[in-house]
Design a protein around this motif. Structure first.
Motif, PDB file in Angstrom:
ATOM      1  N   PRO A 108       0.794  -1.240   0.000  1.00 42.86           N
ATOM      2  CA  PRO A 108       0.000   0.000   0.000  1.00 42.86           C
ATOM      3  C   PRO A 108       0.819   1.279   0.000  1.00 42.86           C
ATOM      4  CG  PRO A 108       0.019  -0.967   2.200  1.00 42.86           C
ATOM      5  CD  PRO A 108       0.720  -1.950   1.291  1.00 42.86           C
ATOM      6  N   LYS A 109       2.067   1.205   0.429  1.00 46.45           N
ATOM      7  CA  LYS A 109       2.893   2.414   0.483  1.00 46.45           C
ATOM      8  C   LYS A 109       3.623   2.614  -0.845  1.00 46.45           C
ATOM      9  CE  LYS A 109       3.661   2.675   5.457  1.00 46.45           C
ATOM     10  NZ  LYS A 109       2.926   3.953   5.560  1.00 46.45           N
ATOM     11  N   PRO A 110       3.753   3.871  -1.292  1.00 49.03           N
ATOM     12  CA  PRO A 110       4.354   4.132  -2.602  1.00 49.03           C
ATOM     13  C   PRO A 110       5.844   3.820  -2.648  1.00 49.03           C
ATOM     14  CG  PRO A 110       3.910   6.188  -1.460  1.00 49.03           C
ATOM     15  CD  PRO A 110       3.280   5.111  -0.640  1.00 49.03           C
ATOM     16  N   LEU A 111       6.307   3.471  -3.844  1.00 48.08           N
ATOM     17  CA  LEU A 111       7.732   3.249  -4.082  1.00 48.08           C
ATOM     18  C   LEU A 111       8.464   4.576  -4.272  1.00 48.08           C
ATOM     19  CD1 LEU A 111       7.324   0.406  -6.701  1.00 48.08           C
ATOM     20  CD2 LEU A 111       8.306   0.115  -4.426  1.00 48.08           C
ATOM     21  N   GLY A 112       7.770   5.555  -4.797  1.00 45.39           N
ATOM     22  CA  GLY A 112       8.375   6.850  -5.090  1.00 45.39           C
ATOM     23  C   GLY A 112       7.548   7.582  -6.122  1.00 45.39           C
ATOM     24  N   GLY A 113       8.128   8.614  -6.687  1.00 40.40           N
ATOM     25  CA  GLY A 113       7.356   9.366  -7.664  1.00 40.40           C
ATOM     26  C   GLY A 113       8.143  10.450  -8.374  1.00 40.40           C
ATOM     27  N   TYR A 114       7.518  11.059  -9.346  1.00 41.30           N
ATOM     28  CA  TYR A 114       8.057  12.187 -10.100  1.00 41.30           C
ATOM     29  C   TYR A 114       7.120  13.379  -9.899  1.00 41.30           C
ATOM     30  CZ  TYR A 114      10.273   8.327 -12.754  1.00 41.30           C
ATOM     31  OH  TYR A 114      10.957   7.195 -13.122  1.00 41.30           O
ATOM     32  N   TRP A 115       7.677  14.584  -9.836  1.00 36.91           N
ATOM     33  CA  TRP A 115       6.821  15.751  -9.681  1.00 36.91           C
ATOM     34  C   TRP A 115       7.353  17.004 -10.395  1.00 36.91           C
ATOM     35  CZ3 TRP A 115      10.082  13.809  -6.077  1.00 36.91           C
ATOM     36  CH2 TRP A 115      11.024  14.657  -5.507  1.00 36.91           C
ATOM     37  N   GLU A 171      14.319  11.121 -12.005  1.00 33.33           N
ATOM     38  CA  GLU A 171      13.264  11.610 -12.886  1.00 33.33           C
ATOM     39  C   GLU A 171      13.841  12.226 -14.156  1.00 33.33           C
ATOM     40  OE1 GLU A 171       9.473  14.763 -12.807  1.00 33.33           O
ATOM     41  OE2 GLU A 171      10.499  14.197 -10.944  1.00 33.33           O
ATOM     42  N   ASP A 172      14.897  12.997 -14.025  1.00 37.71           N
ATOM     43  CA  ASP A 172      15.502  13.628 -15.202  1.00 37.71           C
ATOM     44  C   ASP A 172      16.002  12.590 -16.193  1.00 37.71           C
ATOM     45  OD1 ASP A 172      14.973  16.140 -14.279  1.00 37.71           O
ATOM     46  OD2 ASP A 172      16.972  16.489 -13.442  1.00 37.71           O
ATOM     47  N   GLU A 173      16.604  11.520 -15.686  1.00 31.98           N
ATOM     48  CA  GLU A 173      17.101  10.465 -16.561  1.00 31.98           C
ATOM     49  C   GLU A 173      15.960   9.644 -17.157  1.00 31.98           C
ATOM     50  OE1 GLU A 173      21.421   9.387 -14.533  1.00 31.98           O
ATOM     51  OE2 GLU A 173      19.588   8.569 -13.645  1.00 31.98           O
ATOM     52  N   ALA A 174      14.877   9.500 -16.387  1.00 33.83           N
ATOM     53  CA  ALA A 174      13.745   8.696 -16.846  1.00 33.83           C
ATOM     54  C   ALA A 174      12.962   9.377 -17.965  1.00 33.83           C
ATOM     55  CB  ALA A 174      12.815   8.405 -15.674  1.00 33.83           C
ATOM     56  N   LEU A 175      12.942  10.722 -17.961  1.00 40.59           N
ATOM     57  CA  LEU A 175      12.175  11.461 -18.960  1.00 40.59           C
ATOM     58  C   LEU A 175      12.872  11.377 -20.315  1.00 40.59           C
ATOM     59  CD1 LEU A 175       9.745  13.251 -19.583  1.00 40.59           C
ATOM     60  CD2 LEU A 175      11.127  15.231 -18.913  1.00 40.59           C
ATOM     61  N   THR A 176      12.369  10.500 -21.174  1.00 38.33           N
ATOM     62  CA  THR A 176      12.967  10.283 -22.489  1.00 38.33           C
ATOM     63  C   THR A 176      12.605  11.391 -23.462  1.00 38.33           C
ATOM     64  OG1 THR A 176      12.754   7.902 -22.100  1.00 38.33           O
ATOM     65  CG2 THR A 176      13.229   8.606 -24.345  1.00 38.33           C
ATOM     66  N   PHE A 177      11.314  11.742 -23.503  1.00 36.20           N
ATOM     67  CA  PHE A 177      10.837  12.824 -24.376  1.00 36.20           C
ATOM     68  C   PHE A 177       9.763  13.623 -23.644  1.00 36.20           C
ATOM     69  CE2 PHE A 177      12.178   9.724 -27.658  1.00 36.20           C
ATOM     70  CZ  PHE A 177      13.057  10.535 -28.376  1.00 36.20           C
ATOM     71  N   SER A 178       9.779  14.937 -23.884  1.00 33.04           N
ATOM     72  CA  SER A 178       8.710  15.815 -23.437  1.00 33.04           C
ATOM     73  C   SER A 178       8.192  16.517 -24.686  1.00 33.04           C
ATOM     74  CB  SER A 178       9.214  16.827 -22.396  1.00 33.04           C
ATOM     75  OG  SER A 178       8.136  17.550 -21.843  1.00 33.04           O
ATOM     76  N   LEU A 179       7.066  16.034 -25.197  1.00 36.12           N
ATOM     77  CA  LEU A 179       6.559  16.452 -26.502  1.00 36.12           C
ATOM     78  C   LEU A 179       5.460  17.496 -26.324  1.00 36.12           C
ATOM     79  CD1 LEU A 179       6.291  12.816 -27.890  1.00 36.12           C
ATOM     80  CD2 LEU A 179       8.238  14.381 -28.078  1.00 36.12           C
ATOM     81  N   ARG A 196      10.904   4.858  -3.421  1.00 33.13           N
ATOM     82  CA  ARG A 196      10.954   5.218  -2.005  1.00 33.13           C
ATOM     83  C   ARG A 196      10.760   6.721  -1.809  1.00 33.13           C
ATOM     84  NH1 ARG A 196      12.804   1.005   0.924  1.00 33.13           N
ATOM     85  NH2 ARG A 196      13.810  -0.666  -0.251  1.00 33.13           N
ATOM     86  N   VAL A 197      10.843   7.244  -0.555  1.00 32.02           N
ATOM     87  CA  VAL A 197      10.619   8.669  -0.280  1.00 32.02           C
ATOM     88  C   VAL A 197      11.647   9.536  -0.976  1.00 32.02           C
ATOM     89  CG1 VAL A 197      10.473  10.419   1.546  1.00 32.02           C
ATOM     90  CG2 VAL A 197       9.551   8.137   1.933  1.00 32.02           C
ATOM     91  N   ASN A 198      12.850   9.019  -1.253  1.00 29.03           N
ATOM     92  CA  ASN A 198      13.867   9.830  -1.933  1.00 29.03           C
ATOM     93  C   ASN A 198      13.596   9.980  -3.418  1.00 29.03           C
ATOM     94  OD1 ASN A 198      14.503   7.335  -3.043  1.00 29.03           O
ATOM     95  ND2 ASN A 198      16.422   7.097  -1.905  1.00 29.03           N
ATOM     96  N   ARG A 199      12.461   9.418  -3.867  1.00 30.39           N
ATOM     97  CA  ARG A 199      11.982   9.602  -5.237  1.00 30.39           C
ATOM     98  C   ARG A 199      12.923   9.047  -6.300  1.00 30.39           C
ATOM     99  NH1 ARG A 199       6.790  10.847  -3.866  1.00 30.39           N
ATOM    100  NH2 ARG A 199       6.767  12.510  -2.363  1.00 30.39           N
ATOM    101  N   HIS A 200      13.689   8.055  -5.935  1.00 32.95           N
ATOM    102  CA  HIS A 200      14.563   7.430  -6.929  1.00 32.95           C
ATOM    103  C   HIS A 200      13.788   6.364  -7.665  1.00 32.95           C
ATOM    104  CE1 HIS A 200      18.624   8.801  -4.974  1.00 32.95           C
ATOM    105  NE2 HIS A 200      17.949   9.766  -5.553  1.00 32.95           N
ATOM    106  N   LYS A 201      14.484   5.467  -8.280  1.00 30.79           N
ATOM    107  CA  LYS A 201      13.934   4.437  -9.141  1.00 30.79           C
ATOM    108  C   LYS A 201      12.678   3.788  -8.546  1.00 30.79           C
ATOM    109  CE  LYS A 201      15.567  -0.091 -10.538  1.00 30.79           C
ATOM    110  NZ  LYS A 201      16.779  -0.892 -10.619  1.00 30.79           N
TER     111      LYS A 201
END
Length: 385
Positions: A169-176, A215-223, A378-383
């Protein structure tokens, strides 16, 4: 004032009925239809499974009704109710058709188990800061059923993509940092668990590889779609289609970042043979049984029951199907490619099932196939993971 109204252009067909019939040659028969309630209700969310379970979100009371398609009728399995605020998405698990996810503005994602009479088996929420509720606009689940991702409205200048392991139930992390306005759609790739595309009110269609560490590395394209995004759909392994809130239609290449096709609302209206672009609306896009991109669109004109589809053929939209038995403004659809079957729902609370025909009548090979299938961070918003 009456003179002004009389002179206003009324939406109508641009060709005679016989010509319309010749142009829209791909026939679909209304196999069955049901109303979600006895009262007129608004349905704007819809999903289905290969075993022909159909889930629809009812906007009036934030409930979900789940049906089973049996022969030529829709049988109600259960009614789900558990969101205190607006229901915003319904989506089945990709590898277990007994599991259904819903989300809403209450900041919750709920997992429902249809085997247990539609009981809530799990709740997911992002409680890193209990003072801030993230109203979720959308949710999707990866093709292997393991990873969830939900997109939020803008909250204190941030729009969040939050990830969960389906088992916890607890999140792994996120992008914002990648969207600057409400996130309206999330779609996982149909075959690659690590690829997702997201759309938002900021007009950005983003493609992520969530195996990357940040997040920066994960963002492949921003169209830049240059318009608020309404819906997203994967047409194949590389092509992503989107419809906008001003009813424009675009197709992008997710691997190169190139726009492949773009059609304005006026062009779509002309392709479905209607005279007034302002009355045209887009429902969604999908890939047909012959691997052709299809756009479903309608018109608010006259009785508001005009519903037609067009195919993408090179740089043009070609007439495909005319759903003459439609009786409502359609807001959502789900297409089953295996059976060449379309389910639509909309503003009158009707759930309609359309099956492909050869024009000779309702008893077709497709209908027989349907009947046979029903039997037998995780809370550090990594992978994120």
């Amino acid at each position: 004032m009456d003179d002004i109204i009389d002179k206003e252009e009324l939406d109508k067909d641009t060709d005679e009925p016989t010509i319309i019939e010749q142009l829209f040659q791909r026939n679909y028969n209304l196999l069955t239809q049901t109303a979600v309630t006895l009262k007129k209700s608004y349905v704007n969310k819809l999903d289905g499974t290969s075993s022909l379970k159909i889930a629809v979100g009812v906007a009036d009371n934030n409930s979900v009704e789940v049906f089973d398609l049996k022969k030529t009728s829709l049988s109600l399995i259960c009614r789900l109710s558990g969101h205190e605020k607006s229901l915003t998405e319904v989506v089945f698990s990709q590898n277990d058709d007994q599991l259904l996810y819903t989300t809403g503005h209450d900041g919750l994602i709920k997992l429902w188990d249809l085997r247990a009479g539609g009981s809530c088996a799990q709740e997911y929420k992002d409680d890193d800061d209990e003072q801030i509720v993230k109203p979720f606009e959308c949710v999707d689940v990866s093709c292997n059923g393991r990873v969830l991702c939900a997109g939020s409205q803008l909250v204190q200048d941030d729009a969040y993509l939050v990830f969960w392991d389906q088992r916890k139930p607890k999140p792994l992390g996120g992008y914002w940092n990648s969207h600057t306005d409400d996130i309206t759609q999330i779609k996982f790739h149909k075959e690659k668990t690590e690829i997702i595309t997201t759309g938002a009110m900021d007009g950005l269609l983003n493609v992520f590889n969530i195996l990357e560490q940040t997040e920066d590395e994960a963002l492949t394209f921003s169209l830049n779609v240059e318009n608020s995004i309404e819906k997203i759909s994967w047409l194949d392994a590389t092509q992503v289609a989107c419809t906008t809130q001003s009813n424009d239609f675009q197709i992008w290449n997710s691997e190169t970042g190139d726009m492949i096709r773009s059609f304005s609302r006026d062009k779509v209206a002309k392709s479905i043979k209607r005279s007034k672009g302002d009355d045209c609306y887009l429902v969604d896009a999908y890939t047909s049984v012959d691997d052709t991109p299809v756009l479903l669109a309608g018109s608010h004109g006259e009785n508001g029951d005009v519903l037609r589809s067009v195919t993408v053929a090179g740089k043009k939209l070609q007439p495909c199907s005319n759903f003459t038995q439609n009786k409502q403004t359609v807001r959502c659809c789900w297409y089953n490619k295996e059976r060449d079957m379309l389910v639509t729902a909309g503003e009158s609370g009707l759930v309609s099932v359309w099956s492909a025909t050869d024009g000779t009548g309702p008893e077709t090979a497709v209908n027989s196939k349907i009947t046979g299938a029903i039997k037998n961070l995780r809370v550090n918003r990594h992978k994120p993971y």
